[in-house]
Write an enzyme that holds these catalytic residues in place. Structure first.
Site, mmCIF file in Angstrom:
data_model
loop_
_atom_site.group_PDB
_atom_site.id
_atom_site.type_symbol
_atom_site.label_atom_id
_atom_site.label_comp_id
_atom_site.label_asym_id
_atom_site.label_seq_id
_atom_site.Cartn_x
_atom_site.Cartn_y
_atom_site.Cartn_z
ATOM 1 N N HIS A 1 -3.049 0.653 8.005
ATOM 2 C CA HIS A 1 -3.714 -0.516 7.413
ATOM 3 C C HIS A 1 -4.855 -0.951 8.332
ATOM 4 C CE1 HIS A 1 -4.148 -4.128 5.030
ATOM 5 N NE2 HIS A 1 -4.275 -4.786 6.169
ATOM 6 N N THR B 1 8.131 -1.360 4.488
ATOM 7 C CA THR B 1 9.306 -2.061 3.966
ATOM 8 C C THR B 1 8.916 -2.623 2.604
ATOM 9 O OG1 THR B 1 8.634 -4.136 4.983
ATOM 10 C CG2 THR B 1 10.109 -2.713 6.280
ATOM 11 N N GLU C 1 -8.631 4.984 13.166
ATOM 12 C CA GLU C 1 -7.600 5.400 12.202
ATOM 13 C C GLU C 1 -7.316 6.888 12.379
ATOM 14 O OE1 GLU C 1 -7.930 4.217 8.134
ATOM 15 O OE2 GLU C 1 -8.968 2.363 8.582
ATOM 16 N N SER D 1 -3.685 -0.659 12.211
ATOM 17 C CA SER D 1 -2.250 -0.597 12.533
ATOM 18 C C SER D 1 -1.571 0.519 11.755
ATOM 19 C CB SER D 1 -1.542 -1.903 12.124
ATOM 20 O OG SER D 1 -2.190 -3.035 12.641
ATOM 21 N N LEU E 1 4.494 -0.208 -3.937
ATOM 22 C CA LEU E 1 5.710 0.592 -4.142
ATOM 23 C C LEU E 1 6.884 -0.317 -4.499
ATOM 24 C CD1 LEU E 1 5.080 2.902 -1.094
ATOM 25 C CD2 LEU E 1 4.969 3.594 -3.505
ATOM 26 N N SER F 1 -9.884 10.688 4.139
ATOM 27 C CA SER F 1 -10.342 11.006 5.504
ATOM 28 C C SER F 1 -9.165 10.960 6.485
ATOM 29 C CB SER F 1 -11.472 10.073 5.944
ATOM 30 O OG SER F 1 -11.015 8.759 6.091
ATOM 31 N N MET G 1 -3.209 3.672 -3.144
ATOM 32 C CA MET G 1 -3.472 2.316 -3.624
ATOM 33 C C MET G 1 -2.485 1.871 -4.707
ATOM 34 S SD MET G 1 -5.838 1.495 -1.629
ATOM 35 C CE MET G 1 -6.530 -0.005 -2.283
ATOM 36 N N LEU H 1 4.735 -6.167 1.330
ATOM 37 C CA LEU H 1 3.439 -5.497 1.360
ATOM 38 C C LEU H 1 2.708 -5.709 2.689
ATOM 39 C CD1 LEU H 1 1.423 -3.864 -0.406
ATOM 40 C CD2 LEU H 1 0.392 -6.057 -1.019
ATOM 41 N N ASP H 2 2.369 -4.603 3.365
ATOM 42 C CA ASP H 2 1.714 -4.609 4.679
ATOM 43 C C ASP H 2 2.531 -5.392 5.715
ATOM 44 O OD1 ASP H 2 -0.432 -3.174 3.564
ATOM 45 O OD2 ASP H 2 -1.532 -5.006 3.085
ATOM 46 N N ARG I 1 6.134 0.344 -13.414
ATOM 47 C CA ARG I 1 6.099 0.762 -12.011
ATOM 48 C C ARG I 1 7.304 1.621 -11.641
ATOM 49 N NH1 ARG I 1 2.876 -1.091 -8.397
ATOM 50 N NH2 ARG I 1 2.456 -3.027 -9.485
ATOM 51 N N ASN J 1 2.571 3.873 6.936
ATOM 52 C CA ASN J 1 1.304 3.508 6.296
ATOM 53 C C ASN J 1 0.301 3.167 7.386
ATOM 54 O OD1 ASN J 1 -0.503 2.792 4.159
ATOM 55 N ND2 ASN J 1 -0.035 0.615 4.527
HETATM 56 C C1 GRF Z 1 -8.130 3.431 5.069
HETATM 57 O O1 GRF Z 1 -8.961 2.375 5.439
HETATM 58 C C2 GRF Z 1 -6.699 3.087 5.354
HETATM 59 O O2 GRF Z 1 -6.544 2.295 6.489
HETATM 60 C C3 GRF Z 1 -6.306 2.322 4.110
HETATM 61 O O3 GRF Z 1 -6.974 2.993 3.058
HETATM 62 C C4 GRF Z 1 -8.122 3.654 3.569
HETATM 63 C C5 GRF Z 1 -7.993 5.109 3.203
HETATM 64 O O4 GRF Z 1 -9.146 5.850 3.538
HETATM 65 N N1 GRF Z 1 -4.878 2.269 3.953
HETATM 66 P P1 GRF Z 1 -9.126 7.436 3.423
HETATM 67 O O5 GRF Z 1 -8.826 7.761 1.961
HETATM 68 O O6 GRF Z 1 -8.085 7.972 4.340
HETATM 69 O O7 GRF Z 1 -10.515 7.874 3.792
#
Ligand code: GRF
Length: 216
Positions: free
Chosen positions: A111, A143, A176, A138, A95, A17, A92, A146-147, A67, A109
């Site tokens: 989050h 970096t 977002e 956010s 990295l 999305s 998901m 992570l997050d 990885r 990214n």
């Molecule tokens: C979102 O909640 C984003 O903040 C997180 O993963 C989710 C991805 O959702 N990193 P979508 O695939 O963009 O719908």
């Protein structure tokens, strides 16, 4: 804004999305999505990209021994599109330092929390459990932590007493989809830079929350 739209590659693993929001805003001319890469063949975001005529690639992490070899293949594929920015949108995978260093200062990214609070997964559930009154999202530079990369832009949302993880997630998603295209357009316009693990916006160093907006 530069004359030619800034080429970006978007990495996804699922619904996409945020990818959709990025594609929807790309006609404003700041950036163009030159490819979408997923580590999952059934990610719905791949269909969204194909519908928009954007090249897609699947690189399944399960086909690689470790990885680093997966990340090296990913680097190679991303580089073949010569993007100026790599945009993680629900990708998901953790990295490797090698990946992050290869694209240093060129990975964003999103989050679903007001970082540095609530890194990791299940943020909406954890926010509800903690009885927070405020939550949000956010956009940050990536970096090796992570997050943990410096925050560019945040949007806050209220947490209502009758919220469930689903209603809260819906409120956050709305933000977002609003702020991610905005932050990417800032990068494309040369207004954002990561310097010494901090963000500079129009040459001014931002604080830990980046630019914070009241979302809804
Ligand atoms: C979102 O909640 C984003 O903040 C997180 O993963 C989710 C991805 O959702 N990193 P979508 O695939 O963009 O719908």
């Amino acid at each position: 804004m530069s004359q030619t739209p800034c080429p970006i590659v978007v990495l996804i693993s699922g619904n996409g999305s945020n990818l959709q929001a990025l594609m929807d805003h790309s006609d404003e001319g700041a950036y163009s999505v030159c490819a979408v890469i997923s580590n999952k063949a059934d990610a719905f975001g791949l269909q969204r990209a194909s519908k928009a005529g954007i090249p897609t690639r699947v690189i399944d992490h399960r086909d690689y021994a470790d990885r680093l070899s997966f990340d090296q293949r990913l680097i190679e594929e991303i580089d073949s599109f010569s993007p100026k920015l790599v945009v993680l949108a629900g990708f998901m995978r953790i990295l490797s330092p090698e990946f992050v260093q290869h694209f240093a200062g060129k990975i964003l990214n999103i989050h679903p929390s007001l970082l540095p609070a609530y890194r990791g997964t299940h943020t909406h559930e954890r926010v509800l459990e903690a009885g927070e009154k405020e939550h949000g999202v956010s956009v940050h530079f990536v970096t090796e932590e992570l997050d943990g990369g410096p925050v560019v832009l945040q949007a806050t949302v209220p947490v209502n007493s009758d919220d469930t993880a689903i209603t809260l997630a819906e409120r956050v998603f709305k933000q977002e989809h609003r702020i991610y295209p905005k932050a990417v357009a800032w990068f494309a316009a040369g207004r954002l830079r990561m310097n010494e693990k901090a963000v500079e916006f129009d040459g001014k160093r931002l604080g830990v929350s980046g630019i914070r907006e009241i979302g809804a």
